[in-house]
Write an enzyme that holds these catalytic residues in place. Structure first.
Site, PDB file in Angstrom:
ATOM      1  N   LYS A  83       0.855  -1.193   0.000  1.00 39.05           N
ATOM      2  CA  LYS A  83       0.000   0.000   0.000  1.00 39.05           C
ATOM      3  C   LYS A  83       0.890   1.241   0.000  1.00 39.05           C
ATOM      4  O   LYS A  83       1.775   1.374   0.853  1.00 39.05           O
ATOM      5  CB  LYS A  83      -0.872  -0.048   1.251  1.00 39.05           C
ATOM      6  CG  LYS A  83      -2.144   0.757   1.206  1.00 39.05           C
ATOM      7  CD  LYS A  83      -2.965   0.393   2.452  1.00 39.05           C
ATOM      8  CE  LYS A  83      -4.280   1.090   2.511  1.00 39.05           C
ATOM      9  NZ  LYS A  83      -4.941   0.816   3.801  1.00 39.05           N
ATOM     10  N   VAL A  84       0.664   2.117  -0.971  1.00 40.99           N
ATOM     11  CA  VAL A  84       1.458   3.344  -1.082  1.00 40.99           C
ATOM     12  C   VAL A  84       0.503   4.538  -1.120  1.00 40.99           C
ATOM     13  O   VAL A  84      -0.626   4.427  -1.596  1.00 40.99           O
ATOM     14  CB  VAL A  84       2.354   3.337  -2.353  1.00 40.99           C
ATOM     15  CG1 VAL A  84       3.311   2.152  -2.361  1.00 40.99           C
ATOM     16  CG2 VAL A  84       1.514   3.347  -3.626  1.00 40.99           C
TER      17      VAL A  84
END
Ligand code: G3P
Length: 217
Positions: A83-84
């Site tokens: 997750k960014v």
């Protein structure tokens, strides 16, 4: 619509998973803090409960460090989704990590344009935050619906992962406007079973059954 559970509470994940309610799990730094556990250890345990995508979030602000963290998180299990954040550096990290065949969830999305560029950077999932838009008197559900239209207009394969889901009504609306996935805390998922007329009807059945004097077992 797939159900992800937005928690690192492994007991809650197990309970929902046993009922077939868990297609994946999402976490973030606040959820890890709440769990009081080590990110690697708790994420590994979550990945052992579900084979669906498990989002684990990077915490650096620059692309190079995000990529290094993403690679380390992805070593935990095959079903890790890195997750960014939806920043320019986050998009650079998304492009590199998705190019390596890793699933990437681009989070903290609050506009159609952000969703558009995340799809172009190869995001597996885009996470628009419904509740946080509602908090500032904008319409979170309208954003989900608009992203659906834009992705469909151009055939983007990025899945819309509705996040910051706070109520049963949010879940129903997500399903109606065509979100691919919604992620919600366990309490919201459990509340989907509730209806005042179910409670009222059951109360009457209990009373009438007692009057019959019968037993099934
Ligand atoms: O899925 C995102 C979620 O963890 C944020 O939810 O309720 O803090 O806006 P909330």
């Amino acid at each position: 619509m797939k159900f992800f559970v937005d928690t690192a509470d492994v007991d809650a994940i197990r309970e929902l998973n046993d009922l077939g309610m868990v297609d994946g799990v999402t976490t973030n730094p606040s959820i890890i803090l709440k769990s009081g556990r080590d990110i690697m250890e708790v994420t590994r345990e979550i990945c052992s409960i579900t084979s669906g995508p498990v989002s684990a979030e990077v915490v650096s602000m620059n692309a190079e460090a995000m990529i290094a963290e993403g690679r380390k998180l992805a070593e935990i299990a095959e079903n890790i989704t890195v997750k960014v954040p939806l920043t320019w550096d986050g998009l650079k990290a998304c492009k590199v990590l998705s190019g390596e065949g890793k699933m990437v969830n681009v989070t903290l999305c609050f506009s159609v344009n952000q969703a558009l560029i995340a799809a172009k950077a190869g995001a597996t999932f885009i996470s628009p935050f419904i509740g946080r838009l509602d908090d500032i008197n904008l319409d979170g559900m309208e954003l989900i619906s608009d992203i659906r239209q834009v992705y469909d207009n151009y055939g983007f394969e990025t899945q819309i992962l509705a996040a910051s889901v706070r109520s049963a009504n949010h879940v129903a609306q997500c399903a109606l406007v065509g979100a691919d996935v919604m992620t919600a805390p366990p309490a919201v998922i459990k509340a989907l079973a509730n209806h005042v007329l179910t409670d009222k009807g059951l109360e009457q059945f209990e009373k009438d059954w007692a009057k019959t004097g019968q037993k099934i077992l």
